[in-house]
Each structure stands twice: as C-alpha cells, then as structure tokens.
Design a protein around this motif. Structure first.
Motif, PDB file in Angstrom:
ATOM      1  N   LEU A 129      62.283  36.752  13.332  1.00 30.40           N
ATOM      2  CA  LEU A 129      62.867  35.420  13.419  1.00 30.40           C
ATOM      3  C   LEU A 129      62.730  34.938  14.856  1.00 30.40           C
ATOM      4  O   LEU A 129      63.237  35.583  15.785  1.00 30.40           O
ATOM      5  CB  LEU A 129      64.349  35.459  13.015  1.00 30.40           C
ATOM      6  CG  LEU A 129      64.644  35.999  11.609  1.00 30.40           C
ATOM      7  CD1 LEU A 129      66.138  36.257  11.452  1.00 30.40           C
ATOM      8  CD2 LEU A 129      64.160  35.012  10.550  1.00 30.40           C
ATOM      9  N   SER A 130      62.065  33.807  15.045  1.00 30.93           N
ATOM     10  CA  SER A 130      61.799  33.295  16.391  1.00 30.93           C
ATOM     11  C   SER A 130      62.523  31.979  16.610  1.00 30.93           C
ATOM     12  O   SER A 130      62.517  31.099  15.743  1.00 30.93           O
ATOM     13  CB  SER A 130      60.295  33.093  16.583  1.00 30.93           C
ATOM     14  OG  SER A 130      59.590  34.303  16.357  1.00 30.93           O
ATOM     15  N   GLU A 131      63.146  31.840  17.780  1.00 30.07           N
ATOM     16  CA  GLU A 131      63.856  30.601  18.110  1.00 30.07           C
ATOM     17  C   GLU A 131      63.050  29.793  19.127  1.00 30.07           C
ATOM     18  O   GLU A 131      62.212  30.344  19.851  1.00 30.07           O
ATOM     19  CB  GLU A 131      65.251  30.912  18.637  1.00 30.07           C
ATOM     20  CG  GLU A 131      65.295  31.787  19.867  1.00 30.07           C
ATOM     21  CD  GLU A 131      66.718  32.093  20.283  1.00 30.07           C
ATOM     22  OE1 GLU A 131      67.296  31.260  21.026  1.00 30.07           O
ATOM     23  OE2 GLU A 131      67.249  33.140  19.893  1.00 30.07           O
ATOM     24  N   PRO A 132      63.265  28.493  19.184  1.00 27.21           N
ATOM     25  CA  PRO A 132      62.461  27.629  20.052  1.00 27.21           C
ATOM     26  C   PRO A 132      62.499  28.028  21.529  1.00 27.21           C
ATOM     27  O   PRO A 132      61.516  27.861  22.246  1.00 27.21           O
ATOM     28  CB  PRO A 132      63.074  26.241  19.839  1.00 27.21           C
ATOM     29  CG  PRO A 132      63.702  26.304  18.495  1.00 27.21           C
ATOM     30  CD  PRO A 132      64.204  27.704  18.356  1.00 27.21           C
ATOM     31  N   GLY A 133      63.614  28.563  21.986  1.00 28.08           N
ATOM     32  CA  GLY A 133      63.733  28.903  23.394  1.00 28.08           C
ATOM     33  C   GLY A 133      63.021  30.174  23.800  1.00 28.08           C
ATOM     34  O   GLY A 133      63.009  30.531  24.984  1.00 28.08           O
ATOM     35  N   GLY A 134      62.427  30.893  22.851  1.00 27.21           N
ATOM     36  CA  GLY A 134      61.683  32.101  23.175  1.00 27.21           C
ATOM     37  C   GLY A 134      62.309  33.379  22.670  1.00 27.21           C
ATOM     38  O   GLY A 134      61.649  34.421  22.623  1.00 27.21           O
ATOM     39  N   GLY A 135      63.586  33.355  22.312  1.00 25.13           N
ATOM     40  CA  GLY A 135      64.232  34.553  21.785  1.00 25.13           C
ATOM     41  C   GLY A 135      63.626  34.965  20.455  1.00 25.13           C
ATOM     42  O   GLY A 135      63.196  34.117  19.662  1.00 25.13           O
ATOM     43  N   ARG A 136      63.592  36.261  20.192  1.00 29.11           N
ATOM     44  CA  ARG A 136      62.989  36.746  18.941  1.00 29.11           C
ATOM     45  C   ARG A 136      63.786  37.919  18.383  1.00 29.11           C
ATOM     46  O   ARG A 136      64.087  38.883  19.085  1.00 29.11           O
ATOM     47  CB  ARG A 136      61.545  37.167  19.181  1.00 29.11           C
ATOM     48  CG  ARG A 136      60.887  37.825  17.972  1.00 29.11           C
ATOM     49  CD  ARG A 136      59.426  38.094  18.193  1.00 29.11           C
ATOM     50  NE  ARG A 136      58.670  36.855  18.266  1.00 29.11           N
ATOM     51  CZ  ARG A 136      57.337  36.801  18.200  1.00 29.11           C
ATOM     52  NH1 ARG A 136      56.626  37.900  18.089  1.00 29.11           N
ATOM     53  NH2 ARG A 136      56.713  35.639  18.270  1.00 29.11           N
TER      54      ARG A 136
END
Length: 301
Positions: A129-136
């Motif tokens: 699951l990837s978030e727009p800010g770069g966290g995964r």
C-alpha cells in the motif's frame, strides 16, 4: 466466511437496548450485480441491404457500431482495520472486490482522523500500500486459525502485518480486521442519522473528550435520553442530574480505559446505532444511548 476480530462486540450486542438487542451481527452480504446482456440484433445480408438501399435511397443511414451496455462492477466489501504503525495507533479501510483486487484504500492516524489515500498492489498473500507522500506499507496476511486454508485471503485472515517505510524511517505494522460492510462513504451512517458522516462523528468525538475530561454538564448535552447503562446490575438514567449523581458508576475505570482507545471514525453500525470501543458506547442520531459498563482487567502501570 470472514472471521472478524471484534473483542467485546459479542458482549456489546447482547447489552444493547431492547430496540437493538438480539439481532444477528453478520456482515452485510455483497452480491455481484448481474451482467448486462447487449441487445440482440439481426443484420440483413449484403445483397438484401443493397437492394433495400437502391429501392429506398432516402432511408439510407450510415453504418453504426452497436455498443454493448457497460457491465456493472460488483460492489466492493469494505474491510475495516485498526492497529499500530510503530508507536502510533491507526485505522484503515480496504475496499476489496470479489476477485480480491483492492478498489480503494486509505488509512488514518487516530490522533487526527484524517484519511490518507493509498494505492494497492496485491500478489498472493502479500499486499503493498503506497501513499502519495512516499510512505509504503509492505504487509502480509496472518490468521489466528491454525486450520485456515492456504493461501490466506481477505476472507480467511484475521490481520495484516509487516512494515511501513519512508526514506530512512521504518516501523512495524499490525492491523487487525475489525468489521466488514459494503456501504459507500457518504452512506456510512445513513441508518443512524441524516447528518453527514463528519458531523455525526464530531458529536461522538465531543462526547469522548468531555467524558475523559470529566465534564459532566457538556457530556449530558451529548446523550440521547434516557441512557441505558448495562452492568452487573443494569439501570437507566433519565436526566442530567441523575447522570451527575451516578457518574462514577457509569464511567468506571474500565470504561474510561476503553474510551481512551476509542476510534470515533468509520464506526461500526448495527440496527440503527453506531458504536465505539468495541461497543462500550452506542450512539443514535441524538447522542449516546447505551453504555456497557462491565468489569475488565486494567493494564498494569
């Protein structure tokens, strides 16, 4: 059938007011919509078409392709999860189609309850699951059922576990499946209230803040009277004065401990009421309507 980790949910439903007790807590069933069938048409042979056109030139129309009606997509099931990202309590929702692909996903920190969108990639028992800010998030299915068939799926697992990483930061993640439904975001509380979800959740959030701060007067304004208190010896309170006099009997150390961990966002709904803290408090359109105040094992300090 999906095994849902509900903690006190079973007890909580038994302790609901008469209008809600006794109903089954089965997840909402999701049925795939029937496929639309394109209209059947018969095309004349080329010779017949030529003859018809020659005889009636005014009726000639350009050839057009016959488009099939779009096939409705089956509704997705919303899997609601809660757990931790490192030291931070979080919640998440994954909307999963019948073919196990993730249609939509987001997570939120309990501290601010702001949804962070996620894109998903699933392969076998693994999901990224990837978030727009770069966290995964890099997660895998887990289950407490030793007899669960392999490979695990959303239906047969009880948790997602793994890591969250962003640059040099990496934290362990554990998310437990709490409930399942197939309602759309705007319809989350339509069985409870006509108010928008954010407005209804704000009422619950104010209730929790006032209870935990000991503000009896403000808490009383957020109660749907009469208030049912389910305990070893259950009782009903009908006025703010009665609540004030019985405050310590209602908001016991066990209740307060549970409410500190409550997540007043995307709450589970059953028979026209929404709950927090695995059913410690139930809310109708006018406020808190029932409190389950039974003993618990308090954590050691």
């Amino acid at each position: 059938m999906k095994r849902i980790t509900t903690g006190l949910l079973a007890f909580s439903l038994l302790g609901l007011p008469a209008t809600t007790a006794g109903a089954a807590t089965a997840p909402l069933a999701t049925s795939a919509a029937p496929s639309a069938t394109p209209a059947q048409t018969s095309s004349p042979s080329p010779s017949a078409t030529s003859a018809s056109t020659a005889a009636h030139p005014a009726e000639r129309t350009p050839d057009t392709a016959i488009s099939a009606a779009p096939i409705p997509q089956p509704a997705a099931d919303n899997y609601r999860l809660s757990g931790t990202l490192g030291p931070y309590p979080i919640g998440a929702t994954l909307s999963v189609r019948p073919d196990q692909t993730v249609a939509n996903a987001h997570y939120f920190y309990v501290k601010n309850l702001v949804d962070i969108p996620l894109s998903a990639q699933k392969s076998g028992e693994q999901i990224v699951l990837s978030e727009p800010g770069g966290g995964r998030f890099t997660l895998h299915f887990e289950t407490s059922d030793k007899k669960a068939p392999a490979p695990l799926t959303f239906q047969t697992s009880t948790a997602l576990a793994g890591t969250w990483a962003d640059g040099t930061k990496t934290y362990p993640v554990k998310l437990n499946f709490e409930s399942i439904d197939n309602v759309t975001p705007n319809a989350l509380y339509e069985g409870v209230t006509d108010a928008p979800p954010a407005v209804f959740e704000a009422v619950v959030q104010r209730f929790l803040r006032n209870v935990l701060s000991g503000n009896k007067a403000e808490t009383a304004k957020l109660i749907s009277w009469p208030l049912r208190v389910n305990a070893e010896h259950s009782f009903t309170l009908k006025t703010p004065a009665a609540l004030s006099a019985s405050w310590s009997r209602v908001f016991t150390p066990c209740v307060l401990n549970r409410l500190r961990d409550a997540i007043p966002h995307e709450m589970f709904v059953h028979n026209g009421q929404a709950m927090v803290a695995n059913g410690t408090v139930w809310f109708d359109a006018h406020g808190a309507s029932a409190i389950n105040s039974n003993p618990c094992q308090l954590p050691k300090k």
